[in-house]
Write a protein that holds these residues in place. Structure first.
Motif, PDB file in Angstrom:
ATOM      1  N   ARG A  42      24.062  39.392  61.162  1.00  0.00           N
ATOM      2  CA  ARG A  42      23.818  40.764  60.690  1.00  0.00           C
ATOM      3  C   ARG A  42      25.072  41.599  60.498  1.00  0.00           C
ATOM      4  NH1 ARG A  42      21.318  44.093  65.890  1.00  0.00           N
ATOM      5  NH2 ARG A  42      23.044  43.647  67.306  1.00  0.00           N
ATOM      6  N   ASN A  73      30.088  45.508  49.374  1.00  0.00           N
ATOM      7  CA  ASN A  73      31.422  44.938  49.140  1.00  0.00           C
ATOM      8  C   ASN A  73      31.252  43.710  48.240  1.00  0.00           C
ATOM      9  OD1 ASN A  73      33.787  43.462  49.338  1.00  0.00           O
ATOM     10  ND2 ASN A  73      34.009  43.712  51.558  1.00  0.00           N
ATOM     11  N   ARG A  81      27.657  53.017  59.694  1.00  0.00           N
ATOM     12  CA  ARG A  81      28.842  52.166  59.910  1.00  0.00           C
ATOM     13  C   ARG A  81      29.569  51.775  58.637  1.00  0.00           C
ATOM     14  NH1 ARG A  81      29.744  50.439  65.477  1.00  0.00           N
ATOM     15  NH2 ARG A  81      28.024  51.450  66.558  1.00  0.00           N
ATOM     16  N   GLY A  98      34.994  41.567  62.381  1.00  0.00           N
ATOM     17  CA  GLY A  98      34.952  42.865  61.699  1.00  0.00           C
ATOM     18  C   GLY A  98      35.888  43.908  62.273  1.00  0.00           C
ATOM     19  N   ASN A  99      35.913  43.989  63.605  1.00  0.00           N
ATOM     20  CA  ASN A  99      36.764  45.001  64.251  1.00  0.00           C
ATOM     21  C   ASN A  99      38.237  44.800  63.948  1.00  0.00           C
ATOM     22  OD1 ASN A  99      35.491  46.978  66.193  1.00  0.00           O
ATOM     23  ND2 ASN A  99      34.299  45.131  66.509  1.00  0.00           N
ATOM     24  N   ARG A 116      33.899  53.905  55.583  1.00  0.00           N
ATOM     25  CA  ARG A 116      34.719  54.491  56.666  1.00  0.00           C
ATOM     26  C   ARG A 116      36.193  54.158  56.463  1.00  0.00           C
ATOM     27  NH1 ARG A 116      33.574  52.903  62.293  1.00  0.00           N
ATOM     28  NH2 ARG A 116      32.700  51.005  61.449  1.00  0.00           N
ATOM     29  N   GLY A 130      41.954  42.189  52.516  1.00  0.00           N
ATOM     30  CA  GLY A 130      40.845  41.297  52.842  1.00  0.00           C
ATOM     31  C   GLY A 130      41.289  39.961  53.376  1.00  0.00           C
ATOM     32  N   SER A 131      40.391  38.994  53.243  1.00  0.00           N
ATOM     33  CA  SER A 131      40.586  37.666  53.814  1.00  0.00           C
ATOM     34  C   SER A 131      41.944  37.090  53.464  1.00  0.00           C
ATOM     35  CB  SER A 131      39.472  36.748  53.286  1.00  0.00           C
ATOM     36  OG  SER A 131      39.742  35.416  53.641  1.00  0.00           O
ATOM     37  N   CYS A 148      39.290  39.869  48.635  1.00  0.00           N
ATOM     38  CA  CYS A 148      39.213  41.269  48.209  1.00  0.00           C
ATOM     39  C   CYS A 148      40.454  41.715  47.451  1.00  0.00           C
ATOM     40  CB  CYS A 148      38.990  42.157  49.422  1.00  0.00           C
ATOM     41  SG  CYS A 148      37.458  41.732  50.245  1.00  0.00           S
ATOM     42  N   THR A 178      18.257  45.084  62.081  1.00  0.00           N
ATOM     43  CA  THR A 178      19.200  46.124  61.654  1.00  0.00           C
ATOM     44  C   THR A 178      18.388  47.306  61.154  1.00  0.00           C
ATOM     45  OG1 THR A 178      21.211  46.543  60.362  1.00  0.00           O
ATOM     46  CG2 THR A 178      19.474  45.320  59.244  1.00  0.00           C
ATOM     47  N   TRP A 191      21.830  52.397  60.848  1.00  0.00           N
ATOM     48  CA  TRP A 191      23.028  51.692  61.341  1.00  0.00           C
ATOM     49  C   TRP A 191      23.954  51.360  60.162  1.00  0.00           C
ATOM     50  CZ3 TRP A 191      26.289  47.622  60.904  1.00  0.00           C
ATOM     51  CH2 TRP A 191      27.147  47.367  61.980  1.00  0.00           C
ATOM     52  N   ALA A 238      35.281  48.090  50.768  1.00  0.00           N
ATOM     53  CA  ALA A 238      34.969  47.222  51.909  1.00  0.00           C
ATOM     54  C   ALA A 238      34.033  47.922  52.874  1.00  0.00           C
ATOM     55  CB  ALA A 238      36.240  46.832  52.631  1.00  0.00           C
ATOM     56  N   ASN A 239      34.282  49.202  53.063  1.00  0.00           N
ATOM     57  CA  ASN A 239      33.533  49.989  54.028  1.00  0.00           C
ATOM     58  C   ASN A 239      33.901  51.443  53.740  1.00  0.00           C
ATOM     59  OD1 ASN A 239      32.839  51.494  56.383  1.00  0.00           O
ATOM     60  ND2 ASN A 239      32.874  49.623  57.607  1.00  0.00           N
TER      61      ASN A 239
HETATM   62  N1  ACO Z   1      22.668  46.300  62.543  1.00  0.00           N
HETATM   63  C1  ACO Z   1      22.570  46.818  63.780  1.00  0.00           C
HETATM   64  N2  ACO Z   1      23.473  46.600  64.759  1.00  0.00           N
HETATM   65  C2  ACO Z   1      24.525  45.839  64.451  1.00  0.00           C
HETATM   66  C3  ACO Z   1      24.695  45.251  63.169  1.00  0.00           C
HETATM   67  C4  ACO Z   1      23.702  45.506  62.200  1.00  0.00           C
HETATM   68  N3  ACO Z   1      23.770  45.020  60.944  1.00  0.00           N
HETATM   69  N4  ACO Z   1      25.849  44.541  63.161  1.00  0.00           N
HETATM   70  C5  ACO Z   1      26.391  44.678  64.388  1.00  0.00           C
HETATM   71  N5  ACO Z   1      25.589  45.448  65.166  1.00  0.00           N
HETATM   72  C6  ACO Z   1      25.814  45.861  66.544  1.00  0.00           C
HETATM   73  C7  ACO Z   1      26.709  44.908  67.305  1.00  0.00           C
HETATM   74  O1  ACO Z   1      25.993  43.855  67.877  1.00  0.00           O
HETATM   75  C8  ACO Z   1      27.323  45.831  68.332  1.00  0.00           C
HETATM   76  O2  ACO Z   1      26.401  46.007  69.382  1.00  0.00           O
HETATM   77  P1  ACO Z   1      26.903  46.134  70.919  1.00  0.00           P
HETATM   78  O3  ACO Z   1      27.771  47.343  70.951  1.00  0.00           O
HETATM   79  O4  ACO Z   1      25.637  46.254  71.681  1.00  0.00           O
HETATM   80  O5  ACO Z   1      27.670  44.855  71.172  1.00  0.00           O
HETATM   81  C9  ACO Z   1      27.453  47.173  67.607  1.00  0.00           C
HETATM   82  O6  ACO Z   1      26.503  47.114  66.530  1.00  0.00           O
HETATM   83  C10 ACO Z   1      28.823  47.440  67.056  1.00  0.00           C
HETATM   84  O7  ACO Z   1      29.260  46.280  66.316  1.00  0.00           O
HETATM   85  P2  ACO Z   1      30.655  46.202  65.666  1.00  0.00           P
HETATM   86  O8  ACO Z   1      30.831  44.850  65.060  1.00  0.00           O
HETATM   87  O9  ACO Z   1      31.695  46.690  66.645  1.00  0.00           O
HETATM   88  O10 ACO Z   1      30.515  47.284  64.497  1.00  0.00           O
HETATM   89  P3  ACO Z   1      31.613  47.939  63.621  1.00  0.00           P
HETATM   90  O11 ACO Z   1      31.564  49.391  63.794  1.00  0.00           O
HETATM   91  O12 ACO Z   1      32.949  47.233  63.754  1.00  0.00           O
HETATM   92  O13 ACO Z   1      31.081  47.635  62.156  1.00  0.00           O
HETATM   93  C11 ACO Z   1      31.659  46.253  60.293  1.00  0.00           C
HETATM   94  C12 ACO Z   1      31.012  46.305  61.670  1.00  0.00           C
HETATM   95  C13 ACO Z   1      30.850  47.154  59.378  1.00  0.00           C
HETATM   96  C14 ACO Z   1      31.579  44.833  59.780  1.00  0.00           C
HETATM   97  C15 ACO Z   1      33.126  46.729  60.371  1.00  0.00           C
HETATM   98  O14 ACO Z   1      33.780  46.067  61.422  1.00  0.00           O
HETATM   99  C16 ACO Z   1      33.910  46.518  59.103  1.00  0.00           C
HETATM  100  O15 ACO Z   1      33.625  47.094  58.072  1.00  0.00           O
HETATM  101  N6  ACO Z   1      34.994  45.722  59.155  1.00  0.00           N
HETATM  102  C17 ACO Z   1      35.897  45.539  58.009  1.00  0.00           C
HETATM  103  C18 ACO Z   1      35.294  44.733  56.905  1.00  0.00           C
HETATM  104  C19 ACO Z   1      36.338  44.491  55.843  1.00  0.00           C
HETATM  105  O16 ACO Z   1      37.141  45.344  55.515  1.00  0.00           O
HETATM  106  N7  ACO Z   1      36.397  43.277  55.315  1.00  0.00           N
HETATM  107  C20 ACO Z   1      37.497  42.957  54.393  1.00  0.00           C
HETATM  108  C21 ACO Z   1      37.064  42.692  53.051  1.00  0.00           C
HETATM  109  S1  ACO Z   1      35.903  41.373  52.913  1.00  0.00           S
HETATM  110  C22 ACO Z   1      36.743  39.967  52.254  1.00  0.00           C
HETATM  111  O17 ACO Z   1      37.937  39.916  52.188  1.00  0.00           O
HETATM  112  C23 ACO Z   1      35.883  38.782  51.836  1.00  0.00           C
END
Ligand code: ACO
Length: 334
Positions: A155, A291, A37, A226-227, A266, A322-323, A114, A29, A33, A263-264
């Motif tokens: 990651r 988070n 993100r 995540g998505n 963004r 969250g979860s 969360c 990572t 990145w 959480a993020n």
């Molecule tokens: N470093 C580099 N690259 C990475 C990493 C990393 N740490 N993690 C993923 N990638 C890559 C992936 O492999 C993917 O590569 P590809 O396009 O070649 O396949 C690319 O980056 C995009 O990955 P995505 O998973 O689509 O990334 P996204 O923009 O969705 O970000 C994240 C991921 C940050 C986890 C986001 O989805 C998110 O914040 N989701 C919500 C989290 C949240 O709100 N959780 C709720 C609370 S937690 C709880 O309740 C316990």
């Protein structure tokens, strides 16, 4: 009818700072990145020789009590939000109670990720409004670093979580239109496995629950789609904030400060834009802590209070997703 006012807010985070560059040494990572993100620059990881969920919660609680000018012995009940309790059972509420020397008072845990801190605040608020208790400690604390897969495989989740604790003291008041004005709690269990830690779950064949088998599986680690979580979060955050405003015949312009669950960045920015709030009206500290699940909102509340952003008269909205999935909001007048 009683109301419940927030008499004090506190927090505690472990000393160890883990930067994005530190994580880049462990997995594929980069600072770029993670920053782009998530907005996160660093997070705290606990030190197993000194930090527990219970004692970090106790440190946050002591700060909240001190700021409220209250004695520990004034506390009559504890509501502890965590998904990472020190033991599988009992929960961390009783451990906090022991840390504070409050043997005998009731203590319960809330395991709603969360949204846990808002659920916990809502529970405490009901106990106060019905007259059952006068002073309740509400704590959110997590040690999540041990549930992260700190390798390439993990990651996408490992980079967003951190450890920490926050607390508020809720106290009975008779002032109208002050304190917790309303809380709004929701869940949709159809999505339980989209963000979860499977083990040590109970409903497995006996042989799968043996310690040597569990440790060889990834069931102990956080699994997150995540998505999908992101897509649901931006819809539900918005809905549940509007629900809180509507319940109080208020409009978005009435809010002095929004503290969304961290959480993020963004997600927070998307909600801020959708609601048309200025930067001054939305508090974020995810850059420093990542988070921290149930601890995110009370840590942010404590820091916002320290910075003078929460003061007498402030109308604060807190909201989380969250979860579970679970999501929740509350409107609070200081
Ligand atoms: N470093 C580099 N690259 C990475 C990493 C990393 N740490 N993690 C993923 N990638 C890559 C992936 O492999 C993917 O590569 P590809 O396009 O070649 O396949 C690319 O980056 C995009 O990955 P995505 O998973 O689509 O990334 P996204 O923009 O969705 O970000 C994240 C991921 C940050 C986890 C986001 O989805 C998110 O914040 N989701 C919500 C989290 C949240 O709100 N959780 C709720 C609370 S937690 C709880 O309740 C316990």
């Amino acid at each position: 009818m009683f109301t419940s006012r927030i008499a004090g807010i506190g927090h505690h985070v472990p000393d160890r700072i883990v930067t994005n560059d530190d994580l880049s040494q462990l997995m594929d990572t980069s600072d770029d990145w993670i920053t782009e993100r998530t907005g996160i620059k660093e997070r705290r990881f606990f030190d197993h020789t000194q930090d527990t969920v219970g004692n970090m919660g106790a440190k946050a609680a002591k700060m909240a009590l001190e700021r409220a000018n209250l004695k520990t012995s004034d506390v009559e009940f504890i509501v502890f939000a965590t998904i990472t309790s020190d033991y599988y059972f009992p929960g961390s509420g009783v451990l906090l109670q022991r840390e504070l020397g409050l043997e005998g008072i009731g203590a319960m845990d809330i395991k709603n990720a969360c949204s846990g801190f808002i659920y916990a605040t809502s529970v405490a608020d009901q106990f106060i409004k019905t007259g059952m208790y006068k002073t309740i400690l509400v704590v959110g604390a997590e040690i999540q670093s041990t549930a992260l897969d700190l390798s390439d495989r993990g990651r996408s989740t490992a980079v967003i979580f951190g450890d920490g604790a926050g607390a508020i003291v809720l106290q009975r008041s008779e002032e109208k239109n002050k304190g917790v004005l309303s809380s709004h709690l929701h869940a949709d269990g159809r999505f339980a496995e989209e963000l979860y830690v499977k083990d040590p779950g109970s409903s497995r064949p006996h042989e799968e629950r043996q310690a040597d088998v569990i440790t060889k599986t990834s069931g102990f680690k956080v699994h997150m789609n995540g998505n999908l979580v992101f897509k649901h979060a931006i819809v539900k955050f918005h809905e549940v904030i509007l629900e809180a405003l509507e319940a109080n015949n208020s409009s978005i312009n009435d809010i002095d400060l929004l503290i969304p669950h961290q959480a993020n960045l963004r997600i927070s920015s998307y909600i801020q834009d959708k609601l048309g709030l200025t930067d001054e009206k939305v508090y974020n500290n995810i850059m420093h802590y990542g988070n921290t699940t149930a601890a995110s909102i009370p840590i942010a509340m404590s820091e916002a209070w320290q910075e003078g952003k929460i003061k007498e008269g402030t109308l604060l909205c807190i909201a989380a997703f969250g979860s579970g999935f679970t999501w929740a909001s509350a409107l609070i007048r200081f």
